[in-house]
Design an enzyme around this catalytic site. Structure first.
Site, PDB file in Angstrom:
ATOM      1  N   LYS A  93      25.937  28.348  79.129  1.00 16.15           N
ATOM      2  CA  LYS A  93      25.678  29.668  78.542  1.00 16.15           C
ATOM      3  C   LYS A  93      26.608  30.750  79.076  1.00 16.15           C
ATOM      4  CE  LYS A  93      21.727  31.718  80.981  1.00 16.15           C
ATOM      5  NZ  LYS A  93      20.542  32.530  80.731  1.00 16.15           N
ATOM      6  N   ASP A  94      27.265  30.493  80.205  1.00 16.18           N
ATOM      7  CA  ASP A  94      28.220  31.465  80.735  1.00 16.18           C
ATOM      8  C   ASP A  94      29.634  31.251  80.198  1.00 16.18           C
ATOM      9  OD1 ASP A  94      26.232  32.648  82.295  1.00 16.18           O
ATOM     10  OD2 ASP A  94      26.603  31.286  83.970  1.00 16.18           O
ATOM     11  N   ARG A 144      19.111  40.038  75.481  1.00 15.31           N
ATOM     12  CA  ARG A 144      18.344  39.107  74.652  1.00 15.31           C
ATOM     13  C   ARG A 144      16.878  39.069  75.086  1.00 15.31           C
ATOM     14  NH1 ARG A 144      16.875  34.131  75.941  1.00 15.31           N
ATOM     15  NH2 ARG A 144      18.063  34.240  77.884  1.00 15.31           N
ATOM     16  N   ARG A 145      16.665  38.893  76.403  1.00 17.93           N
ATOM     17  CA  ARG A 145      15.284  38.864  76.908  1.00 17.93           C
ATOM     18  C   ARG A 145      14.635  40.227  76.735  1.00 17.93           C
ATOM     19  NH1 ARG A 145      17.420  35.525  82.178  1.00 17.93           N
ATOM     20  NH2 ARG A 145      17.285  33.457  81.234  1.00 17.93           N
ATOM     21  N   ARG A 162      20.387  42.168  89.153  1.00 19.43           N
ATOM     22  CA  ARG A 162      21.604  41.347  89.228  1.00 19.43           C
ATOM     23  C   ARG A 162      21.566  40.522  90.501  1.00 19.43           C
ATOM     24  NH1 ARG A 162      26.562  42.098  87.499  1.00 19.43           N
ATOM     25  NH2 ARG A 162      26.596  39.925  88.133  1.00 19.43           N
ATOM     26  N   ARG A 168      17.733  37.488  93.418  1.00 23.73           N
ATOM     27  CA  ARG A 168      16.740  38.031  92.482  1.00 23.73           C
ATOM     28  C   ARG A 168      15.325  37.736  92.936  1.00 23.73           C
ATOM     29  NH1 ARG A 168      19.142  37.580  86.458  1.00 23.73           N
ATOM     30  NH2 ARG A 168      21.302  37.852  87.052  1.00 23.73           N
ATOM     31  N   CYS A 255      27.342  38.817  75.810  1.00 22.16           N
ATOM     32  CA  CYS A 255      26.249  39.394  76.595  1.00 22.16           C
ATOM     33  C   CYS A 255      25.813  40.764  76.079  1.00 22.16           C
ATOM     34  CB  CYS A 255      26.668  39.535  78.050  1.00 22.16           C
ATOM     35  SG  CYS A 255      26.652  37.973  78.924  1.00 22.16           S
TER      36      CYS A 255
HETATM   37  C1  DPM Z   1      24.029  34.872  80.786  1.00 23.02           C
HETATM   38  C2  DPM Z   1      22.829  35.562  80.775  1.00 23.02           C
HETATM   39  C3  DPM Z   1      22.213  35.375  82.028  1.00 23.02           C
HETATM   40  C4  DPM Z   1      23.104  34.521  82.780  1.00 23.02           C
HETATM   41  C5  DPM Z   1      22.313  36.375  79.592  1.00 23.02           C
HETATM   42  C6  DPM Z   1      21.192  35.707  78.828  1.00 23.02           C
HETATM   43  C7  DPM Z   1      20.909  35.925  82.485  1.00 23.02           C
HETATM   44  C8  DPM Z   1      21.045  37.315  83.045  1.00 23.02           C
HETATM   45  C9  DPM Z   1      19.760  37.942  83.482  1.00 23.02           C
HETATM   46  C10 DPM Z   1      25.040  34.788  79.717  1.00 23.02           C
HETATM   47  N1  DPM Z   1      24.194  34.261  82.018  1.00 23.02           N
HETATM   48  O1  DPM Z   1      20.663  34.648  79.190  1.00 23.02           O
HETATM   49  O2  DPM Z   1      20.772  36.295  77.792  1.00 23.02           O
HETATM   50  O3  DPM Z   1      18.646  37.530  83.148  1.00 23.02           O
HETATM   51  O4  DPM Z   1      19.833  38.931  84.211  1.00 23.02           O
HETATM   52  C11 DPM Z   1      22.732  32.454  84.197  1.00 23.02           C
HETATM   53  C12 DPM Z   1      21.614  31.730  84.677  1.00 23.02           C
HETATM   54  C13 DPM Z   1      21.878  30.357  84.438  1.00 23.02           C
HETATM   55  C14 DPM Z   1      23.146  30.285  83.848  1.00 23.02           C
HETATM   56  C15 DPM Z   1      20.416  32.309  85.305  1.00 23.02           C
HETATM   57  C16 DPM Z   1      19.299  32.668  84.351  1.00 23.02           C
HETATM   58  C17 DPM Z   1      21.060  29.141  84.799  1.00 23.02           C
HETATM   59  C18 DPM Z   1      20.394  28.479  83.601  1.00 23.02           C
HETATM   60  C19 DPM Z   1      21.283  27.675  82.682  1.00 23.02           C
HETATM   61  C20 DPM Z   1      22.932  33.971  84.191  1.00 23.02           C
HETATM   62  N2  DPM Z   1      23.647  31.570  83.740  1.00 23.02           N
HETATM   63  O5  DPM Z   1      19.466  32.816  83.145  1.00 23.02           O
HETATM   64  O6  DPM Z   1      18.156  32.794  84.868  1.00 23.02           O
HETATM   65  O7  DPM Z   1      21.994  26.759  83.116  1.00 23.02           O
HETATM   66  O8  DPM Z   1      21.266  27.954  81.481  1.00 23.02           O
END
Ligand code: DPM
Length: 325
Positions: A93-94, A144-145, A162, A168, A255
């Site tokens: 997702k990143d 999104r959330r 962050r 967190r 994002c």
């Molecule tokens: C991206 C988002 C977030 C991460 C945006 C989204 C969460 C940011 C937040 C693109 N990358 O999800 O809408 O909630 O402040 C990230 C996490 C993981 C990968 C952590 C998470 C682990 C889960 C996975 C941060 N990137 O989302 O809790 O492998 O998908």
């Protein structure tokens, strides 16, 4: 030249260099990939090289404000393009839907539960998102959330958060938030699944594109590396994630735009649900398409076009105009 009269010395086996971010979650993921490959290819050497990305350094700015053009990936990509490393392990997702020239998505691994979860402050153990008191503070920096939860739980307030997962969770435990939203997958991989209080169902929160899967990026046409990576490829996850990524690519949202998805694979039939939300959560524009998994990307593109026609274009225009201002 070595005389053939001497015993032939086999060439030094190649050491494959894997590049990764340094966070605990990134390293858990990268070490899993390394260990799996080492098990399949005991004759090869694997070495993990770690780097910091902009997303690891800039921690005081909201994710949605710093932009998404390779925030967590660019330094790793530069390293591969220089030839300093051979492939990078990312949370899919990143990984942006458009990759730099010369690089490709080499494989997608089997996905964990892609859902979001609420982790709650211990003082609210008996509560849920629905029953938390009005004004309770929920931490997330995901638009999104934010948009989806604002829509379903207007009594709650939301605050940016962050830092890596450990940071967190510490901020939550120290009392800065009543709850935080995190991906189930990240918590499980860090062996912190016991902190999950409530898993958010798809009718409350559609997850991010690629959530819960690992994406391995390598140099385009690097056949040796692609052959190694193929042992980690998971066909059902790949079909689902290619559909999700095509959907996001067609909307050109990263994002900064609240975009969520859900996919389901039944035999060879892929079902893809997608959502574009307004930032305030007032408008949720959603639809579902279904078709053969072999046409995953076309399904993603088709769904994006449908949502555009249903009013998503107006939301995208508004967000893009605000970002340019
Ligand atoms: C991206 C988002 C977030 C991460 C945006 C989204 C969460 C940011 C937040 C693109 N990358 O999800 O809408 O909630 O402040 C990230 C996490 C993981 C990968 C952590 C998470 C682990 C889960 C996975 C941060 N990137 O989302 O809790 O492998 O998908």
């Amino acid at each position: 030249m070595q005389s053939t009269a001497f015993p032939v010395v086999s060439p030094t086996p190649r050491t494959i260099r894997i590049v990764s971010r340094k966070s605990q979650l990134a390293l858990i993921q990268t070490h899993w990939v390394r260990d799996e490959l080492q098990r399949h290819f005991p004759e090869l050497g694997f070495e993990v090289v770690t780097m910091e990305t902009q997303g690891d350094k800039v921690l005081d700015v909201s994710l949605s404000k710093i932009g998404d053009k390779g925030l967590f990936t660019q330094e790793l990509e530069d390293s591969m393009l220089r030839g300093d490393s051979d492939f990078a392990v990312h949370s899919l997702k990143d990984l942006p839907t458009r990759l730099p020239e010369g690089l490709m998505l080499g494989c997608i691994t089997e996905r964990e539960d892609p859902a979001d979860a609420l982790v709650i402050h211990p003082s609210h153990r008996d509560k849920t998102l629905a029953t938390l008191p009005p004004g309770a503070v929920i931490g997330t920096s995901s638009l999104r959330r934010l948009a989806q939860l604002r829509h379903h739980y207007p009594h709650l307030t939301f605050k940016d958060i962050r830092g890596n997962l450990n940071t967190r969770l510490r901020k939550l435990d120290e009392g800065g938030y009543d709850g935080i939203i995190l991906a189930v997958a990240g918590l499980q991989r860090m062996d912190m699944g016991d902190r999950i209080h409530e898993i958010l169902p798809a009718d409350i929160s559609l997850h991010a594109v690629g959530q819960g899967a690992l994406g391995i990026e390598c140099r385009e046409g690097d056949e040796d590396i692609l052959k190694l990576l193929s042992v980690l490829s998971h066909a059902p996850t790949t079909a689902r994630c290619l559909a999700e990524r095509a959907f996001l690519r067609e909307l050109e949202g990263g994002c900064q735009v609240p975009i969520g998805v859900n996919t389901h694979l039944d035999e060879d039939t892929l079902t893809l649900t997608g959502l574009v939300a307004s930032l305030d959560g007032q408008q949720l524009i959603q639809n579902t398409v279904q078709g053969p998994s072999a046409e995953a990307e076309a399904l993603g593109t088709q769904l994006a076009q449908q949502l555009r026609a249903q009013g998503a274009q107006a939301i995208l225009d508004e967000i893009n105009a605000a970002n340019r201002a």
